[in-house]
Design an enzyme around this catalytic site. Structure first.
Site, short mmCIF file in Angstrom:
data_model
loop_
_atom_site.label_atom_id
_atom_site.label_comp_id
_atom_site.label_asym_id
_atom_site.label_seq_id
_atom_site.Cartn_x
_atom_site.Cartn_y
_atom_site.Cartn_z
N PRO A 198 25.23 17.50 32.10
CA PRO A 198 23.92 17.00 31.68
C PRO A 198 23.55 15.64 32.26
O PRO A 198 22.53 15.06 31.88
CB PRO A 198 24.10 16.89 30.16
CG PRO A 198 25.54 16.49 30.00
CD PRO A 198 26.28 17.24 31.10
N GLU A 199 24.35 15.13 33.17
CA GLU A 199 24.15 13.75 33.63
C GLU A 199 22.74 13.50 34.16
O GLU A 199 22.12 12.47 33.83
CB GLU A 199 25.19 13.40 34.72
CG GLU A 199 26.61 13.23 34.21
CD GLU A 199 27.39 14.53 34.17
OE1 GLU A 199 28.61 14.48 33.97
OE2 GLU A 199 26.78 15.60 34.33
N VAL A 200 22.22 14.38 34.99
CA VAL A 200 20.90 14.16 35.57
C VAL A 200 19.84 14.09 34.48
O VAL A 200 18.95 13.24 34.51
CB VAL A 200 20.57 15.27 36.60
CG1 VAL A 200 19.10 15.19 37.02
CG2 VAL A 200 21.47 15.14 37.82
#
Length: 250
Positions: free
Chosen positions: A130-132
């Site tokens: 989920p970083e982006v």
């Protein structure tokens, strides 16, 4: 080690992430404890290592309820380098490492799993990057290892969309070796570890080293680029907003 459990029995080392009340989410103490456990495994006579998580999840990623990182770039780089040392230690162990993943393996949790040599997943496993969506950058060599496992196009899809992937879908993509009922996961991981431990240790180590030699020739460059990106993103307004939204959840 208060956030990681370590056990050695009959040539198999089992390392448990042990913050079940927070779904084994990553904080600095867990990173330090995990590195200590991996160093203990390296010094031991174990022939195989299993990495697993206590409670309802393998590892739910960074603990976003913790205070936002503060300090200058030097402090941030040291913290990020320390986190990436987990990948370096996993790859550097002479013993093959099996990740036994159940429940969430999100962000850093998925990266911990990918740092291992083999990945077994329970049917209830959920992988995501989920970083982006949070305004962050990947770490843990995901930029190098994920495309090798699932291919460049699918890796971009997983990173850019941030969608969750079930254990069965992860197996279809090549992200994991096998999927099992949750109740059978640890038995299977220990069985695989025992089968590896029964082989000549030097041969298992050389097989791991030979297979990783081409992969890891670009690993250091990937880790360095990830740190550079993380230093840019982690103090951004977007990250501050997403972290505050997460902390305010009831």
């Amino acid at each position: 080690m208060s956030t990681v459990d370590y056990a050695l029995d009959d040539g198999i080392c089992v390392i448990w992430l042990n913050r079940p009340e927070r779904l084994n989410a990553v904080v600095a103490e867990l990173v330090e404890d995990l590195l200590e456990a991996l160093d203990a495994a390296a010094r031991s006579d174990a022939r195989a290592v299993v990495l697993a998580g206590r409670g309802r999840a393998f590892c739910a990623g960074h603990d976003l309820k913790e205070p936002a990182p503060s300090g200058d770039t030097v402090d941030s780089r040291a913290r990020l380098d320390r986190l990436q040392d987990v990948t370096r230690r996993l790859r550097g162990l002479r013993q093959p490492v099996i990740a036994a993943v159940h429940g969430y393996a999100i962000g850093a949790g998925a990266e911990f799993a990918m740092g291992c040599d083999l990945i077994l997943a329970a049917e209830d496993a959920v992988f995501a990057f989920p970083e982006v969506s949070l305004g962050l950058s990947v770490t843990g060599a995901a930029s190098r290892l994920l495309p090798l496992l699932v291919g460049p196009l699918k890796a971009k899809e997983l990173l850019l969309l941030g969608e969750r992937v079930s254990g069965a879908k992860a197996r279809e993509l090549g992200l994991v070796n096998a999927v099992l009922p949750a109740d059978d996961l640890m038995d299977a991981a220990l069985d695989w570890a025992a089968r590896i431990a029964a082989h000549p240790a030097a041969a298992a180590t050389m097989a791991k080293r030979a297979l990783d030699s081409g992969i890891d020739s670009s690993l250091d460059a990937a880790l360095e680029l990830e740190v550079s990106h993380a230093l840019i993103t982690e103090h951004s307004a977007e990250v501050a907003a997403s972290a505050e939204a997460f902390r305010s959840r009831t």
